[in-house]
Design a protein around this motif. Structure first.
Motif, PDB file in Angstrom:
ATOM      1  N   ARG A   3       0.855  -1.194   0.000  1.00 26.61           N
ATOM      2  CA  ARG A   3       0.000   0.000   0.000  1.00 26.61           C
ATOM      3  C   ARG A   3       0.886   1.237   0.000  1.00 26.61           C
ATOM      4  N   CYS A   4       0.581   2.156  -0.886  1.00 29.26           N
ATOM      5  CA  CYS A   4       1.340   3.404  -0.994  1.00 29.26           C
ATOM      6  C   CYS A   4       0.382   4.572  -0.831  1.00 29.26           C
ATOM      7  N   MET A   5       0.792   5.543  -0.023  1.00 28.93           N
ATOM      8  CA  MET A   5      -0.016   6.746   0.163  1.00 28.93           C
ATOM      9  C   MET A   5       0.700   7.935  -0.460  1.00 28.93           C
ATOM     10  N   PHE A   6      -0.006   8.683  -1.299  1.00 29.22           N
ATOM     11  CA  PHE A   6       0.506   9.945  -1.827  1.00 29.22           C
ATOM     12  C   PHE A   6      -0.212  11.071  -1.102  1.00 29.22           C
ATOM     13  N   ASP A   9      -1.485  18.158  -2.058  1.00 27.23           N
ATOM     14  CA  ASP A   9      -2.705  18.934  -2.258  1.00 27.23           C
ATOM     15  C   ASP A   9      -3.077  19.034  -3.734  1.00 27.23           C
ATOM     16  N   SER A  10      -2.196  18.570  -4.630  1.00 32.79           N
ATOM     17  CA  SER A  10      -2.494  18.574  -6.061  1.00 32.79           C
ATOM     18  C   SER A  10      -3.162  17.254  -6.454  1.00 32.79           C
ATOM     19  N   SER A  11      -4.421  17.351  -6.882  1.00 27.90           N
ATOM     20  CA  SER A  11      -5.127  16.138  -7.305  1.00 27.90           C
ATOM     21  C   SER A  11      -4.479  15.552  -8.556  1.00 27.90           C
ATOM     22  N   VAL A  12      -3.857  16.386  -9.374  1.00 34.99           N
ATOM     23  CA  VAL A  12      -3.191  15.903 -10.589  1.00 34.99           C
ATOM     24  C   VAL A  12      -2.014  14.997 -10.227  1.00 34.99           C
ATOM     25  N   ILE A  13      -1.186  15.426  -9.284  1.00 35.12           N
ATOM     26  CA  ILE A  13      -0.047  14.612  -8.849  1.00 35.12           C
ATOM     27  C   ILE A  13      -0.544  13.279  -8.293  1.00 35.12           C
ATOM     28  N   ARG A  14      -1.568  13.325  -7.458  1.00 34.84           N
ATOM     29  CA  ARG A  14      -2.100  12.092  -6.870  1.00 34.84           C
ATOM     30  C   ARG A  14      -2.650  11.149  -7.938  1.00 34.84           C
ATOM     31  N   LYS A  15      -3.386  11.702  -8.904  1.00 32.95           N
ATOM     32  CA  LYS A  15      -3.975  10.867  -9.948  1.00 32.95           C
ATOM     33  C   LYS A  15      -2.906  10.259 -10.862  1.00 32.95           C
ATOM     34  N   ASP A  47       2.599   0.960   3.432  1.00 31.31           N
ATOM     35  CA  ASP A  47       3.987   0.489   3.363  1.00 31.31           C
ATOM     36  C   ASP A  47       4.940   1.588   2.900  1.00 31.31           C
ATOM     37  N   VAL A  48       4.430   2.483   2.054  1.00 33.30           N
ATOM     38  CA  VAL A  48       5.238   3.584   1.513  1.00 33.30           C
ATOM     39  C   VAL A  48       4.391   4.853   1.571  1.00 33.30           C
ATOM     40  N   ILE A  49       5.052   5.971   1.923  1.00 35.08           N
ATOM     41  CA  ILE A  49       4.369   7.266   1.928  1.00 35.08           C
ATOM     42  C   ILE A  49       5.223   8.250   1.133  1.00 35.08           C
ATOM     43  N   VAL A  50       4.597   8.929   0.184  1.00 35.69           N
ATOM     44  CA  VAL A  50       5.251  10.004  -0.551  1.00 35.69           C
ATOM     45  C   VAL A  50       4.527  11.280  -0.137  1.00 35.69           C
TER      46      VAL A  50
END
Length: 122
Positions: A3-6, A9-15, A47-50
Motif C-alpha cells: 500500500r502506498c499513500m501519496f 494537495d495537487s489532485s493531478v499529482i495524486r492521480k 507500506d510507503v508514503i510520498v
C-alpha cells in the motif's frame, strides 16, 4: 499487496501517481492534506508514503515525525516530494525519518525507478 499513500494537495499529482503505480501488486491511496494523511496512517499504516514538501496545512517534517511516532507493526518507507532539488529540505526530512526524495513532476520511468530503489515495486 503493498500500500502506498501519496500526500499532496495537487489532485493531478495524486492521480498521475495512482495511474502509474496502481495495479495488481500495489494499492495507491490518496490524501489531500497532512492532517487527513495522519488520520489515515493512524487507522491503517501504508507500506510507503510520498509526502509533498510543501503541504498547505503542516510542514512535511512534522508529518514525518508524527508518522514515525505512531506505534504500528508497519514502519513505512517515506519519501519527500519536491519541485526542485533542495538539499536542506531533503536533509531535514531524512533527520525526521524519511528515506529519500522524489522530484516532481515525475513521469512513469522516474517513478517506477524510484520505487525499484526502495525495493517496493517492479
Amino acid at each position: 499487496m503493498k500500500r502506498c499513500m501519496f500526500v499532496d494537495d495537487s489532485s493531478v499529482i495524486r492521480k498521475v501517481a495512482k495511474r502509474i503505480l496502481g495495479g495488481s501488486d500495489m494499492v495507491v491511496i490518496e490524501a489531500a492534506s497532512g492532517f487527513d494523511a495522519v488520520e489515515m496512517c493512524a487507522a491503517d499504516m501504508p507500506d510507503v508514503i510520498v509526502v509533498d514538501g510543501a503541504l498547505p496545512d503542516m510542514p512535511a517534517v512534522d508529518f514525518i515525525r508524527r508518522v514515525r511516532a505512531m506505534e504500528t507493526p508497519i514502519a513505512p518507507q517515506i519519501l519527500i516530494s519536491l519541485v526542485e532539488l533542495d538539499v536542506a529540505s531533503i536533509m531535514r526530512a531524512k533527520r525526521a525519518g524519511a528515506q529519500g526524495y522524489l522530484l516532481k513532476p515525475f513521469n512513469r520511468p522516474q517513478l517506477l525507478e524510484r520505487f525499484r530503489t526502495l525495493k517496493v515495486a517492479a
